[in-house]
Design an enzyme around this catalytic site. Structure first.
Site, PDB file in Angstrom:
ATOM      1  N   MET A 243      -6.433  -5.192  -1.952  1.00 26.36           N
ATOM      2  CA  MET A 243      -7.452  -4.312  -2.900  1.00 26.36           C
ATOM      3  C   MET A 243      -8.579  -3.354  -2.042  1.00 26.36           C
ATOM      4  O   MET A 243      -9.216  -2.829  -2.663  1.00 26.36           O
ATOM      5  CB  MET A 243      -8.474  -5.534  -3.246  1.00 26.36           C
ATOM      6  CG  MET A 243      -7.692  -6.437  -4.470  1.00 26.36           C
ATOM      7  SD  MET A 243      -7.179  -5.643  -5.920  1.00 26.36           S
ATOM      8  CE  MET A 243      -8.604  -5.205  -6.567  1.00 26.36           C
ATOM      9  N   ARG A 244      -8.078  -3.111  -0.868  1.00 27.12           N
ATOM     10  CA  ARG A 244      -9.050  -2.420  -0.111  1.00 27.12           C
ATOM     11  C   ARG A 244      -8.900  -0.840  -0.568  1.00 27.12           C
ATOM     12  O   ARG A 244      -9.683  -0.027  -0.470  1.00 27.12           O
ATOM     13  CB  ARG A 244      -8.511  -2.234   1.310  1.00 27.12           C
ATOM     14  CG  ARG A 244      -9.416  -1.641   2.326  1.00 27.12           C
ATOM     15  CD  ARG A 244      -9.399  -1.566   3.512  1.00 27.12           C
ATOM     16  NE  ARG A 244     -10.021  -2.869   4.019  1.00 27.12           N
ATOM     17  CZ  ARG A 244      -9.236  -3.922   4.588  1.00 27.12           C
ATOM     18  NH1 ARG A 244      -7.968  -3.735   4.965  1.00 27.12           N
ATOM     19  NH2 ARG A 244      -9.730  -4.988   5.076  1.00 27.12           N
ATOM     20  N   ALA A 245      -7.863  -0.497  -1.215  1.00 29.39           N
ATOM     21  CA  ALA A 245      -7.261   0.912  -1.569  1.00 29.39           C
ATOM     22  C   ALA A 245      -8.254   1.057  -2.869  1.00 29.39           C
ATOM     23  O   ALA A 245      -8.802   2.170  -2.880  1.00 29.39           O
ATOM     24  CB  ALA A 245      -5.932   0.952  -1.770  1.00 29.39           C
TER      25      ALA A 245
END
Length: 729
Positions: free
Chosen positions: A281-283
């Site tokens: 989910m970092r993107a």
């Protein structure tokens, strides 16, 4: 400890020509430090370092507690600061934002800090001396050639980036302090790729290349020559533009918290990230933060699709590469499709160097020279590059990108003939079908081929070595003016017998002398030079065999990337041998060269071995600590020149006499086998491995077969194992 803080003035940011993605990414990171920094990838000589160093002149001053070595914020000081606790009435001082440069060869002690040796030896006091991460707190930490950074430093950066703190537990010192910074890295992909864990920690990434438009190249050279001739005058000319950019960044920082990101735009962000199949989910988080920063930069108060598009181009490209052989970049057509029907407006064409230049300096900006493109009364277009890209001489997109005619064939060349004549009679004979290139199969995990003994090369994951990190296996006496990891217990043991003679009284500090100092001897893993010597002669031309060879070599290249090796590629065919790829850290380049290797002709095996020895000798002169591993991929045949087999055997004995660790991957197949590769391995004093047994899964099954057979025949033999080199131990 000498400081690595950069404080001298640099080439102005507003004078940089082109490189829109790089400058925009740096500006967004300056507006929103929580993005996690920027990675700039590009060929050498593209002003990567120049632009990064110029950024700090645009950053707002930092308020710190006076006298705090860890740059605590007076408004909200770190409660665990080693120099604290800081009282609310602590004196406040403002200083410029710092750019701290982290050398790729720095020791871990220099980066995280360590025991102050001077105080320890002179006064017997265990005092902590801060490292570079403490200096970079609330500033910019810059790593040039980030892909060459040692694994021990990568681990330190990963910890600091994940927690925002640096923890030091060594030599009797236990310290933790805040460590939040904008991490900026530059790299040349030809020298190898970055570890995936560290790559993901960079919030944004940008690709940069030298402009192909001659006018732009002229403007780059003209400005650089003017700067080198009179730096003070050049800086003064761009002073107005620098102040304007600094004010705009400060204003965007102040407005960032008020920028609204509604649920509809969040859904667009999620759709884009899911559409590119990014991991985790970092993107999504970084794209959302970067979109808000871009909206603040253009002066908006609500995130629009144009902001999401600009953010996604910088936040996703480096997260969609699954392995080092994948091409970098992002499919912008797919991005526009995922964004929806609303398309970003085309940026206006930039004027040439002769357009609108009233002061004759080529800027096109009139007197004062700032290089900022004219703005409309409605503000900047969100899709426009930031004005920091310098000059009105920046070429339009078509002058940098190749024209479509250079990559698409003319339509006339693919249309069928319109003549009424029977096409069967007019179509020329196509001749024999062209040979299609043999592609490699999917890469697999190969068995480990490592060197014996203990080396002292650069950090890696292949062979045993004495390193600055790893497990402590002993101690050694320090020499004058030497630095290294202190072995505290060994130092105290060396000093203990002399305390009475030195007049130490009960309850006083231990009295140390420089001769007592001991450094830790640590053992870890090193990276090696893996040189592939591949037979490309006619005997290798069979499609099935060449596919097997390319798959095995591709798997070894991937393994070399993961183990931080340097790789080289020598091929031999026809009249002699050729160094196809000099030793490099870029395994994707090696894979591309392997695909282009032609096959055919006789087999000059002796020439291939001698060229390999010459390559290893040249590489050893440049890096004597990096030990070589030679992998010869051949069926053992030698057919070029008189007494080809005899010359190959003599060359193999020379390789063995040079002490080069060698592995022979035997490509011979079929029912009738001559066993020449096994004979070659004997002359080389090398391991002989059939190419079908390179995979680690094959090694596992071999171990099971050996153990099963041993239990049936010799119970004592069940303790035998097959080691990673293919030998039975």
């Amino acid at each position: 400890m000498p400081s690595a803080v950069t404080s001298t003035p640099h080439y102005p940011f507003s004078a940089v020509v082109g490189a829109e993605d790089m400058t925009l990414a740096l500006v967004l990171a300056a507006i929103a430090p929580e993005l996690g920094g920027v990675l700039v990838r590009g060929e050498k000589g593209t002003a990567k370092t120049t632009t990064v160093r110029a950024l700090t002149a645009l950053l707002p001053d930092v308020a710190v507690v006076d006298g705090c070595r860890f740059s605590c914020d007076p408004v909200s000081p770190d409660p665990g600061c080693p120099d604290g606790p800081h009282a609310p009435s602590a004196v406040r001082t403002d200083r410029p934002a710092r750019l701290v440069e982290l050398p790729v060869a720095a020791s871990e002690d220099r980066v995280v800090g360590s025991l102050h040796l001077g105080r320890a030896l002179a006064d017997g006091v265990a005092e902590f001396e801060p490292g570079l991460l403490a200096s970079a707190h609330r500033g910019v930490l810059y790593v040039d050639e980030a892909n060459l950074l040692g694994d021990h430093l990568v681990d330190v950066l990963l910890d600091a980036a994940a927690t925002g703190r640096t923890r030091v537990e060594r030599e009797g010192v236990s310290v933790t302090h805040a460590s939040r910074f904008v991490l900026v890295g530059t790299m040349n992909p030809e020298e190898g790729e970055l570890r995936p864990q560290l790559l993901d920690r960079f919030g944004l990434s940008a690709e940069v290349a030298a402009p192909r438009d001659p006018r732009t190249r002229v403007e780059v050279v003209r400005r650089r020559l003017a700067y080198e001739a009179d730096p003070a005058a050049f800086l003064a000319d761009h002073g107005g533009a620098e102040r304007e950019l600094a004010a705009r960044i400060a204003d965007a920082r102040a407005r960032l918290g008020a920028v609204r990101l509604d649920d509809a735009m969040l859904l667009v962000v999620a759709r884009v990230c899911a559409g590119f199949d990014v991991d985790g989910m970092r993107a999504d988080l970084v794209t959302a933060q970067a979109a808000r920063a871009h909206a603040a930069w253009r002066g908006g108060d609500t995130v629009a699709r144009e902001d999401v598009r600009a953010a996604a181009r910088l936040a996703i490209a480096h997260r969609i590469r699954r392995n080092p052989f994948d091409a970098p970049g992002i499919d912008e057509d797919l991005l526009d499709e995922l964004l929806g029907d609303e398309q970003p407006p085309e940026p206006p064409p930039a004027p040439g160097p002769d357009d609108g230049d009233s002061d004759g300096d080529g800027d096109g900006d009139g007197p004062g020279g700032g290089g900022e493109p004219p703005q409309s009364s409605a503000g900047d277009s969100p899709a426009d590059p930031p004005p920091t890209t310098g000059s009105s001489t920046d070429p339009p997109t078509s002058s940098v990108d190749p024209p479509t005619s250079s990559v698409e064939p003319p339509t006339a060349s693919v249309e069928p003939p319109t003549s009424s004549v029977d096409p069967v009679e007019t179509t020329p004979d196509p001749g024999p079908p062209a040979a299609t290139p043999v592609a490699a199969g999917p890469a697999y995990r190969p068995r480990l081929f490592s060197l014996t003994g203990t080396g002292a090369g650069a950090d890696g994951r292949r062979s045993r070595a004495r390193t600055d990190r790893g497990r402590t296996v002993g101690s050694r006496r320090a020499t004058p003016s030497e630095s290294g990891p202190v072995h505290l217990l060994a130092t105290l043991r060396a000093a203990a017998p002399h305390q009475q003679a030195r007049g130490r009284s009960t309850g006083s500090a231990v009295r140390l002398r420089p001769s007592d100092l001991r450094f830790a001897v640590r053992e870890g893993r090193e990276g090696n030079l893996v040189l592939l010597c591949v037979d490309a002669s006619g005997s290798m031309g069979a499609r099935r065999r060449m596919e097997q060879v390319k798959t095995a070599v591709l798997s070894l290249l991937l393994d070399a990337y993961q183990r931080r090796d340097r790789v080289g590629l020598v091929t031999f065919r026809g009249p002699g041998a050729e160094l196809v790829l000099p030793p490099t850290g870029s395994v994707d380049v090696a894979a591309a060269r392997l695909d282009a290797v032609p096959t055919g002709g006789r087999t000059p095996l002796a020439e291939g071995l001698r060229e390999s020895v010459a390559v290893i000798e040249r590489a050893s002169r440049r890096d004597p600590d990096r030990r070589p591993l030679l992998v010869v991929v051949t069926d053992g045949r030698a057919t070029a020149g008189p007494d080809a087999l005899g010359r190959a055997s003599a060359a193999a004995r020379d390789v063995a006499a040079a002490g080069i660790r060698t592995v022979v991957l035997d490509c011979e197949s079929g029912a009738l086998r001559l066993g020449l590769a096994a004979d070659l391995a004997t002359d080389l004093r090398a391991d002989h491995v059939p190419i079908g047994e390179v995979a680690a899964s094959t090694l596992t099954s071999t171990i099971r077969r050996v153990r099963a057979g041993s239990r049936r025949t010799d119970p004592a033999a069940s303790r035998r194992i097959v080691d990673g080199t293919g030998r039975v131990a």
